[in-house]
Design an enzyme around this catalytic site. Structure first.
Site, mmCIF file in Angstrom:
data_model
loop_
_atom_site.group_PDB
_atom_site.id
_atom_site.type_symbol
_atom_site.label_atom_id
_atom_site.label_comp_id
_atom_site.label_asym_id
_atom_site.label_seq_id
_atom_site.Cartn_x
_atom_site.Cartn_y
_atom_site.Cartn_z
ATOM 1 C CE1 TYR A 114 3.258 18.748 6.653
ATOM 2 C CE2 TYR A 114 2.767 20.021 8.627
ATOM 3 C CZ TYR A 114 3.560 19.115 7.964
ATOM 4 O OH TYR A 114 4.658 18.580 8.584
ATOM 5 C CE LYS B 17 5.220 22.439 7.707
ATOM 6 N NZ LYS B 17 6.028 21.562 8.548
ATOM 7 C CD GLU C 292 14.329 17.592 7.884
ATOM 8 O OE1 GLU C 292 14.156 18.780 8.155
ATOM 9 O OE2 GLU C 292 13.734 17.020 6.940
ATOM 10 C CG LEU D 277 10.328 21.536 5.669
ATOM 11 C CD1 LEU D 277 9.577 21.418 4.352
ATOM 12 C CD2 LEU D 277 9.371 21.555 6.843
#
Ligand code: PLP
Length: 286
Positions: free
Chosen positions: A39, A154, A186, A210
């Site tokens: 996505y 992702k 993250e 990511l």
């Protein structure tokens, strides 16, 4: 109706624009069965998608990584996104795009032949971070990064991120700061940045995070504003001794982190590097 979804929300599904509440996907869709899809989340300011080319390039990379054929070229995606934006009354929007491998008999291995991917898009109003978040900053908690080893994709398989975000919610804060083997990775849905002695640092762009579209953007803002930037592994002790922490994502833009596990970060308020990057961000989105 679905709570929180506007009555007039329009979706795109496999070639058709229709009311979001009426969009239907087969229960045999591999996105539903396996989380087998990817996505994108594209912020739109004043009806213009921000960093669209970069979002489409990342979508192409994610699709390539899991061997789903890209259903549209760049112009095709752009036209689709423009129609979604035009179908909604808000100037600032968040466009969501999703591609799954498609509908097939349940079997872990990819189905034989050329399966048509399921292509879905929707848009919702973008409520930008408010003054309290921008000027007051966010409280966060730390946790071990328990996700898989392909965080660079992702993927819609977001269970690890969902559980991390809930870990934050259960503790009354909006985001976590995750560590893998003692090094910063993250947030549940954001990249994390550190400042020490005026130097901006972020973890290495590899399979453990990511690479946000804001990652490259903030790098360029730092360069334009004379802020030194270093990309390298960041140990937990460095995070605990940071002068500033911040996070970035499409929906949070760039926001200061003022506490971690109840302890203040630096002076416990947004710092000068954040202020400079925030100014650059606001100027860029006009
Ligand atoms: N890291 C994770 C795990 C994310 O989910 C996101 C965005 O949702 C980001 C980083 C930031 O990416 P971007 O700047 O493209 O929104």
């Amino acid at each position: 109706m679905i709570p929180g979804i506007a009555e007039d929300a329009v979706a795109y599904l496999d070639g058709t624009f229709l009311p979001l509440a009426e969009a239907r996907v087969s229960v045999l869709d591999r996105g539903f069965i396996f989380g087998d899809g990817v996505y994108e989340v594209v912020p739109v300011y004043r009806r213009r998608p921000f960093r669209m080319a970069q979002h489409l390039a990342r979508l192409a990379r994610s699709l390539g990584a899991i061997r789903i054929r890209n259903p549209h070229d760049e112009a095709g995606w752009q036209a689709l996104v423009e129609r979604l934006i035009a179908a909604h009354p808000y100037d600032d929007q968040i466009v969501y795009l999703q591609v799954t491998r498609g509908v097939a008999k349940r079997d872990h291995a990819f189905p034989a032949g050329d399966l048509a991917p399921t292509v879905f898009g929707m848009s919702s109003p973008f409520t930008r971070p408010d003054a309290a978040q921008r000027d007051g900053g966010l409280a966060t908690v730390s946790m071990p990064d328990e996700r898989w080893l392909h965080c660079e994709i992702k993927s819609v398989s977001l269970l690890g991120n969902v559980l991390a975000r809930q870990y934050a919610a259960d503790r009354g804060v909006p985001e976590v700061v995750m560590f893998r083997d003692g090094f910063l990775s993250e947030g549940s849905s954001s990249n994390v940045w550190l400042v020490k002695d005026g130097v901006l640092r972020a973890p290495v762009k590899n399979n453990l995070i990511l690479e946000g579209i804001r990652y490259g953007f903030i790098e360029s803002l730092a360069a334009a504003r004379g802020i030194r930037f270093e990309m390298r592994p960041i140990a937990r002790a460095e995070v605990d001794a940071a002068d500033e922490l911040m996070l970035s994502s499409a929906t949070k833009e760039i926001l200061p982190i003022v506490s971690l596990d109840g302890r203040p970060v630096g002076a416990g308020r947004p710092g000068p590097v954040y202020a400079s990057l925030r100014q650059g961000y606001d100027e860029a989105i006009g």
